[in-house]
Design a protein around this motif. Structure first.
Motif: not given
Ligand code: PGA
Length: 251
Positions: A20-21, A51-52, A59-61, A85-86
């Motif tokens: 997250a950081e 993702l959140e 940004l792609k994950v 789904e995520m």
């Protein structure tokens, strides 16, 4: 005409809090994805946090692996269906660490590629030779074999959209980058292999990354090569500043 793609491969590093950081530190400084696609591949346990926090950004994950079945009695595996789904975009498959430590075969990697496409995701397929193979003069033949096996049964349309990462094993995490000429030479072999298996139009569309000790100091030289469309970056992708320098290499 090929959009460059720079992907961080975090391997088994970072936790959700650090994830997250990291994303908060980079999300507003990324290039437009039409200019350079910026991707982070994170451990499965960090994907929800990635993702959140990446929501609404460029940004792609990516996941670092997935299984070739969607669900069932496969303890410890990750479902490509659930990754989709995520909201995951890409899945790395066939990394040399997985081939080596977890005994993944070319056949497994091919099955994974099919499962990834079936679920509407895109694979980043890794290939690359060991030092021993290179010294025996067999690097080209080896990589051609790995690419041929990984792509088996995929359609021209699928292959046009995927990413292949050439990562010489002797350059991964060693600080020993292949020279840009060595990298270009084998990336050209990858493209030629795709042309041979499909046609030149497909080969011109497939994006080929180089990986192995890519860092801010060498990214520009590598990206200037004709057949290198991106980088798959381990160590240098773990720090926001360095990651930002990589994805913004054009500035
Ligand atoms: P490295 O790793 O950049 O730390 O060499 C690259 C990779 O394994 O994808």
């Amino acid at each position: 005409m090929r959009t460059p793609i720079i992907a961080g491969n975090w391997k088994m590093n970072m936790n959700p809090e650090q994830t997250a950081e990291f994303v908060k530190a980079v999300k507003d400084k990324l290039p437009a994805s039409t200019k350079v696609e910026a991707v982070i591949a994170a451990p499965a346990v960090d994907l929800p946090a990635l993702l959140e926090n990446a929501k609404g950004s460029e940004l792609k994950v990516a996941a670092e692996n997935s299984y070739f079945e969607d669900e069932g009695a496969f303890t410890g595996e990750t479902s490509p269906k659930v990754l989709k789904e995520m909201g995951v975009d890409y899945v790395i498959i066939g990394h040399s660490e997985r081939r080596d430590y977890f005994h993944e075969t070319d056949e497994d990697i091919n099955k994974k590629a099919h499962a990834i496409f079936k679920n509407g995701l895109l694979p980043i397929i890794c290939c690359g030779e060991s030092l021993e193979t290179r010294e025996a003069g067999k690097a080209e033949e080896w990589v051609e074999g790995q690419v041929t096996a990984a792509l088996k049964g995929l359609s021209a349309e699928q292959v046009s959209s995927l990413v292949i990462a050439y990562e010489p094993i002797w350059a991964i995490g060693t600080g020993k980058t292949a020279s840009s000429d060595q990298a270009e030479e084998i990336c050209a072999v990858v493209r030629k292999t795709v042309a041979k298996l499909y046609d030149q139009t497909v080969a011109d569309k497939v994006r080929i990354q180089y990986g192995g000790s890519v860092k801010p100091a060498n990214v520009k030289e590598l990206m200037a090569k004709e057949n290198i469309d991106g980088g798959l970056v381990g160590g240098a992708s773990l720090v926001p500043d360095s990651y930002l320098q990589l994805v913004n290499y054009k500035d």
